[in-house]
Design an enzyme around this catalytic site. Structure first.
Site, PDB file in Angstrom:
ATOM      1  N   THR A  20     -10.253  -2.774   7.144  1.00 26.37           N
ATOM      2  CA  THR A  20     -11.635  -2.278   7.226  1.00 26.37           C
ATOM      3  C   THR A  20     -12.603  -2.996   6.298  1.00 26.37           C
ATOM      4  O   THR A  20     -13.817  -2.913   6.496  1.00 26.37           O
ATOM      5  CB  THR A  20     -11.694  -0.767   6.889  1.00 26.37           C
ATOM      6  OG1 THR A  20     -11.094  -0.538   5.601  1.00 26.37           O
ATOM      7  CG2 THR A  20     -10.987   0.075   7.938  1.00 26.37           C
ATOM      8  N   LEU A  51     -13.550   2.794  -0.951  1.00 29.70           N
ATOM      9  CA  LEU A  51     -14.371   1.608  -1.140  1.00 29.70           C
ATOM     10  C   LEU A  51     -14.039   0.487  -0.170  1.00 29.70           C
ATOM     11  O   LEU A  51     -14.748  -0.526  -0.124  1.00 29.70           O
ATOM     12  CB  LEU A  51     -14.222   1.087  -2.566  1.00 29.70           C
ATOM     13  CG  LEU A  51     -12.833   0.585  -2.985  1.00 29.70           C
ATOM     14  CD1 LEU A  51     -12.952  -0.469  -4.080  1.00 29.70           C
ATOM     15  CD2 LEU A  51     -11.966   1.732  -3.492  1.00 29.70           C
ATOM     16  N   TYR A  52     -12.965   0.633   0.614  1.00 26.12           N
ATOM     17  CA  TYR A  52     -12.558  -0.426   1.538  1.00 26.12           C
ATOM     18  C   TYR A  52     -13.383  -0.364   2.816  1.00 26.12           C
ATOM     19  O   TYR A  52     -12.906   0.035   3.879  1.00 26.12           O
ATOM     20  CB  TYR A  52     -11.074  -0.315   1.861  1.00 26.12           C
ATOM     21  CG  TYR A  52     -10.164  -0.642   0.702  1.00 26.12           C
ATOM     22  CD1 TYR A  52     -10.639  -1.314  -0.424  1.00 26.12           C
ATOM     23  CD2 TYR A  52      -8.820  -0.292   0.724  1.00 26.12           C
ATOM     24  CE1 TYR A  52      -9.796  -1.610  -1.483  1.00 26.12           C
ATOM     25  CE2 TYR A  52      -7.977  -0.595  -0.327  1.00 26.12           C
ATOM     26  CZ  TYR A  52      -8.474  -1.247  -1.425  1.00 26.12           C
ATOM     27  OH  TYR A  52      -7.641  -1.545  -2.476  1.00 26.12           O
ATOM     28  N   GLY A  53     -14.632  -0.769   2.678  1.00 30.05           N
ATOM     29  CA  GLY A  53     -15.564  -0.702   3.787  1.00 30.05           C
ATOM     30  C   GLY A  53     -16.839  -0.026   3.333  1.00 30.05           C
ATOM     31  O   GLY A  53     -17.222  -0.111   2.168  1.00 30.05           O
TER      32      GLY A  53
END
Length: 346
Positions: A20, A51-53
């Site tokens: 992502t 936070l991954y995206g």
């Protein structure tokens, strides 16, 4: 087999970041297939992030979709999620207000499709004592909303301070042939002493050791012997590696020398550089004075995951040879740029 929060996990886990957090993420169906492959091969320790995206599309949204599609897999997966940053920003905020916001939003997006086994703040907030931050997360453990607490990129003193407030279930740090800091800075020794497993992210050196096979193309014996990046210009224009000190054009050719040495060993053992790298991490796990270490390589295709789940078996002679390579070709440059480096091992 290692354990996290009282649950058995495979010796190799799975990092979800690349599914992502990139300019052009893979199609959802491809991600679901990769996730199913990882689980089927024993990689049931999944690591994602708020936070991954973006706030609108990150690991949590993908996980909701996956467990809606495959509800029976939810109980098989041990899920760890990083959060604790200011919403939509890459700035740590370990205050009670933000920690609660982060965990609440993660739980909201998961929508009961999967429990949250572990939660960790992505970085230590220099403005908030880590003991306080861990105390805020511990409230959710006591309420039964969270299985346990993990830490990310922390120093030995912070691990001790956090563990004194609430038992720490895991410590996530970068660890690979290109990042051996924890062997010298007391993090590995402290985790071993306290019985805390280490979750090793980027075990493939952030791409240096990823095989140069094409997307959705089944690897061939010859293709698997080469690394993805041979020269600076091979790095994708939108890759985060463009901003990392060790991948800059003035040092790239020096840092790639270690890869060439690893490739020679890989060819001799009939393995890939990635399999050597993961095998090296696993060889450290539980060794004298070392804690359990669980590498979590990320991959977006089933083929890559299948490769990662077959790490090389390294003997004493192999490990000695790799140690000599590390001495001869030490990495040049920091792991992150200066502003982010200040938050490492806090």
């Amino acid at each position: 087999m290692p354990e996290l929060v009282g649950k058995t996990v495979g010796p190799v886990g799975y990092g979800l970041m690349g599914l992502t957090w990139r300019k052009n993420p893979p199609p959802a169906e491809q991600s679901y297939e990769a996730m199913r492959t990882a689980l089927s091969l024993g990689a049931n320790n999944w690591n994602g992030g708020e936070l991954y995206g973006s706030p609108e599309r990150n690991s949590l949204h993908l996980l909701n979709e996956y467990f809606t599609k495959y509800p029976g897999d939810a109980e098989k997966v041990v899920l760890s999620i990083k959060g604790g940053l200011k919403k939509g920003e890459m700035a740590p905020d370990g205050s009670r207000e933000n920690v609660r916001r982060s965990i609440d939003e993660c739980l909201k997006v998961l929508d009961g499709k999967k429990s949250l086994d572990l939660f960790e703040c992505a970085r230590v907030d220099p403005k908030t004592p880590i003991a306080d931050t861990v105390g805020y997360i511990a409230e959710y453990v006591k309420e039964g909303k969270l299985g346990g607490i993990s830490l990310s990129e922390v120093g030995a003193q912070s691990i001790r301070k956090a563990h004194a407030v609430h038992p720490i279930s895991a410590v996530e740090v970068e660890f690979s042939l290109w990042a051996t800091d924890i062997l010298e800075n007391g993090v590995a020794a402290t985790c071993a002493e306290l019985g805390i497993p280490i979750v090793a992210y980027s075990p493939l050196g952030r791409g240096f050791l990823v095989s140069a096979t094409l997307l959705n193309q089944r690897p061939t014996a010859n293709a698997l012997q080469t690394g993805k990046y041979k020269k600076y210009s091979d790095i994708e224009p939108d890759s985060m590696l463009q901003h990392m000190p060790r991948f800059q054009p003035d040092v790239f050719d020096e840092n790639i020398k270690l890869l060439h040495a690893v490739e020679d060993m890989a060819k001799a053992k009939g393995a890939t550089p990635a399999q050597i790298a993961i095998g090296w991490v696993l060889a450290q796990s539980g060794a004298k004075g070392m804690p359990t270490i669980i590498p979590i390589p990320g991959a977006t295709t089933s083929e890559r995951i299948e490769e990662n789940m077959k790490p090389a078996k390294l003997n004493d002679e192999d490990m000695k040879a790799l140690d000599e390579m590390l001495k001869k070709f030490p990495p040049i440059g920091g792991r992150y740029h200066e502003s982010q480096s200040a938050l490492l091992f806090a």
